[in-house]
Design an enzyme around this catalytic site. Sequence first.
Site, PDB file in Angstrom:
ATOM      1  N   PRO A   1      41.091  88.916  -7.439  1.00 55.59           N
ATOM      2  CA  PRO A   1      40.829  89.362  -6.071  1.00 55.59           C
ATOM      3  C   PRO A   1      41.393  90.734  -5.725  1.00 55.59           C
ATOM      4  O   PRO A   1      40.740  91.512  -5.030  1.00 55.59           O
ATOM      5  CB  PRO A   1      41.477  88.261  -5.227  1.00 55.59           C
ATOM      6  CG  PRO A   1      41.422  87.048  -6.097  1.00 55.59           C
ATOM      7  CD  PRO A   1      41.641  87.548  -7.494  1.00 55.59           C
ATOM      8  N   PHE A  45      33.264 107.293 -13.403  1.00 51.75           N
ATOM      9  CA  PHE A  45      32.087 107.053 -12.563  1.00 51.75           C
ATOM     10  C   PHE A  45      30.779 107.284 -13.308  1.00 51.75           C
ATOM     11  O   PHE A  45      29.738 107.475 -12.697  1.00 51.75           O
ATOM     12  CB  PHE A  45      32.138 107.910 -11.289  1.00 51.75           C
ATOM     13  CG  PHE A  45      33.465 107.876 -10.596  1.00 51.75           C
ATOM     14  CD1 PHE A  45      33.963 106.689 -10.093  1.00 51.75           C
ATOM     15  CD2 PHE A  45      34.244 109.017 -10.477  1.00 51.75           C
ATOM     16  CE1 PHE A  45      35.198 106.636  -9.473  1.00 51.75           C
ATOM     17  CE2 PHE A  45      35.482 108.970  -9.858  1.00 51.75           C
ATOM     18  CZ  PHE A  45      35.967 107.780  -9.350  1.00 51.75           C
ATOM     19  N   LYS A  89      30.181  87.597 -11.658  1.00 49.44           N
ATOM     20  CA  LYS A  89      29.160  88.624 -11.837  1.00 49.44           C
ATOM     21  C   LYS A  89      29.746  89.976 -11.439  1.00 49.44           C
ATOM     22  O   LYS A  89      30.710  90.046 -10.687  1.00 49.44           O
ATOM     23  CB  LYS A  89      27.913  88.309 -10.996  1.00 49.44           C
ATOM     24  CG  LYS A  89      27.221  87.023 -11.418  1.00 49.44           C
ATOM     25  CD  LYS A  89      25.816  86.891 -10.870  1.00 49.44           C
ATOM     26  CE  LYS A  89      25.778  86.404  -9.459  1.00 49.44           C
ATOM     27  NZ  LYS A  89      24.409  85.997  -9.030  1.00 49.44           N
ATOM     28  N   THR A 102      41.999  93.408  -7.699  1.00 52.30           N
ATOM     29  CA  THR A 102      41.219  94.495  -8.299  1.00 52.30           C
ATOM     30  C   THR A 102      39.794  94.492  -7.767  1.00 52.30           C
ATOM     31  O   THR A 102      39.171  95.544  -7.648  1.00 52.30           O
ATOM     32  CB  THR A 102      41.226  94.407  -9.829  1.00 52.30           C
ATOM     33  OG1 THR A 102      40.725  93.132 -10.236  1.00 52.30           O
ATOM     34  CG2 THR A 102      42.629  94.582 -10.378  1.00 52.30           C
ATOM     35  N   GLU A 150      28.966  98.411  -9.383  1.00 46.81           N
ATOM     36  CA  GLU A 150      27.846  99.219  -8.886  1.00 46.81           C
ATOM     37  C   GLU A 150      27.485  98.845  -7.451  1.00 46.81           C
ATOM     38  O   GLU A 150      27.266  99.714  -6.605  1.00 46.81           O
ATOM     39  CB  GLU A 150      26.617  99.052  -9.787  1.00 46.81           C
ATOM     40  CG  GLU A 150      26.883  99.063 -11.270  1.00 46.81           C
ATOM     41  CD  GLU A 150      27.632 100.282 -11.775  1.00 46.81           C
ATOM     42  OE1 GLU A 150      27.508 101.356 -11.166  1.00 46.81           O
ATOM     43  OE2 GLU A 150      28.352 100.147 -12.771  1.00 46.81           O
ATOM     44  N   ILE A 191      38.440 102.110 -17.147  1.00 42.07           N
ATOM     45  CA  ILE A 191      38.310 103.389 -16.444  1.00 42.07           C
ATOM     46  C   ILE A 191      38.995 103.352 -15.079  1.00 42.07           C
ATOM     47  O   ILE A 191      38.675 104.132 -14.191  1.00 42.07           O
ATOM     48  CB  ILE A 191      36.833 103.800 -16.313  1.00 42.07           C
ATOM     49  CG1 ILE A 191      36.014 102.724 -15.576  1.00 42.07           C
ATOM     50  CG2 ILE A 191      36.235 104.067 -17.669  1.00 42.07           C
ATOM     51  CD1 ILE A 191      34.562 103.131 -15.311  1.00 42.07           C
TER      52      ILE A 191
END
Length: 721
Positions: free
Chosen positions: A614, A246, A683, A616, A687, A472
């Site tokens: 889709p 994170f 894209k 993930t 976040e 990650i």
Amino acid sequence: MKQQELLNIPPFTEGIDRVDGRLKVTGAAKYAAEFEVPGMTYAVFANSTITKGTIKAIDTKAAERAPGVLAVFTYLNSPKVPGYQTGGDPSKPPTGGGPLKLFVDNTVKYNGQPVAMVIADSFERATYAASLVKAEYNKEPHQTDTSKVLDKAATPKGPRFSDYKRGTPDDWQSAPVKLETEYVVPIDVHNPMELSAIIAHWTADDKVTVYDKTQGVKSTQNAIAQAFKLPPDNVQVTAKFVGGAFGNALRTWPHEIAAVMAAKQIKRPVKLVLTREMQFYTVGYRPYTWQKINIGATADGKLTNIVHEARAQTSSFEEFTEGTVNMTRFMYACPNVGTIYKITPVDVNTPTWMRGPGEATGAFALECAIDELADKLNMDPIELRVRNHADTDPENGKPFSTKYLKEAYQMGADKIGWQNRKNKPRSIQEDGWLIGYGMGSGVFGAGRGRATVKATMQSDGTLLLQTSVTDIGVGTGTAMTQIASEVFTGIPVSKINFELGDSSLPPSPTQGGSMITSTVGGAVHDACVALKEKFQQLIGNGGTDKPDYAQVLKDKNLPQLDVTITSSGSSEMRNFSSYSYSVHFVQVKVHPKTGVVRINKVVSVADSGHIVSPKTARSQVIGGAIGGIGMALMEEGVIDHRFGRYVNADLAGYHVPVHADIPQIEALFVNKPDYKVNPMGAKGMGEIALIGMSAAVANAVYNATGKRVRELPITPDKLLS
């Protein structure tokens, strides 16, 4: 040929399963602390119990005599790290000359700072010996309460953080409708399941191998090489799997350099795993941030002025900054906008980026303020946002590469049942609970960086893709495999292998900032296209578009065929502004007598181009939404400012959402490609999955109760006060 034709993008489907799923659920996936190196030793820190001052004396004799102890390092005997001998003075206020350097002098800059490091032949022995280290201090007055010294905030260095102004934002007070509010986001701590860990092993006097929890093996390789004055190729960094980060593994922290130093000195491998408590003191956090927003608008809801000021904490020895106020500059069509961003140094460890970086903090304030304005106008919050929708970028006048934010509003509103919402708070009750609806928008830059990928078709028809990017937990390998399969339509997914997390592989950027699918995915696409073209050249005219690649190699007597491609975004992108957008919708239940808040329903909509993977992507959105709920309702690092120490540095006192806190979350996607950014039309969404969620929760709580909580987290005591 159009990009979508080249990629043969299918209709929106579930996509492929995680390519690393079996490794993870069977325990075969190896994380940093799980590698075995012969002769392993174990490092444990002894930490400062004061917040500011100097070490007057430090006694390590008992620790050195303890069973199994090989060495104890302090500022008195620690070998010099070559890269530490140059650069600015890290003790200079207010924001100093750089990161903390362990064991170089006797100064204490924050509570919990390591003052000694014990190396022993077992973790248990190292832990016991560290408890025997005794230090005496010259204690100095400290300040850890940022709220008390906001007046000491200063503008950060560099032009990026200069005050921004377009038009006359300060005239907001003359607007027909005006709003002036303040908001506070407390310290939030990343707290991933995997603790920060490193194994360092010098294989020669000038070569070191490192297994590290890092979001970027190349950045870690370069940081260690710089610190120890080595050629980068002499530093091997491996991070095949990362158990969540994170943002707290975006940089190389002082404990990592200390472990490498210790391994060099004792000439044996050293493993250092931080404790949960040390995660609070060692690897950053989302900084405490105070914000003030002033808005002017017309009576029909057109924004005329916005002023957004933020003041955030940093450490006394290092400047940390983030884009807290940036979203305000372009999110809405407003002719007069001003932003001010300042930082306040206090006696704490350095903050770092946390998922959504400053935008998550800034969106809480901006999106709550927009809702407060809608309440003043007695206007639906979505209607107010649509009325002020920016068709071109207000900050620079450029067109957007794509923007389907209005569609996202509509999709989410339909799914959450927004038509049931009442503008007047406390209008809906069910079974003794107050019901409220809220929404919040998120935005984050969508670009494409530079990456290199090697694509190799092997003799058995297996396609091997190699680059040094880490994963990650977001499913990078799965997304890259999906991209490759869409180019090589004749190869089953089972015959595509994606190798990552190794600094010896072709260079790739650090995993962060919602850039990897666009950047590395673009390079994977380009490498696969180039390899297909190379096969067509081998086959010659008349060759099929889906040849038997193994047979071609056999016919040409070739063991394999490979290409290495470096690619990045096109110069065309300079003519556009490109962002990913999210809209989060929340329905809450609030108990009027106890102040307990329950999340009843969540719908998150992402406008982030073509959805490559889709499954993930859905996991990304759900995970981000959960993080935003935690930010809104429970997460807060609490410091007892008398002592400068956290009082909740564990997962018992620092609350994160658990299954009982989270309802079924629906993730929706606009799924319209943006081919200006990259050839897949994708894209980032890592976040935006979190940005805006805390505001959506706060707005829903207000709609339910009529109580506006402007300081996170929203806890029962704040609703009942």
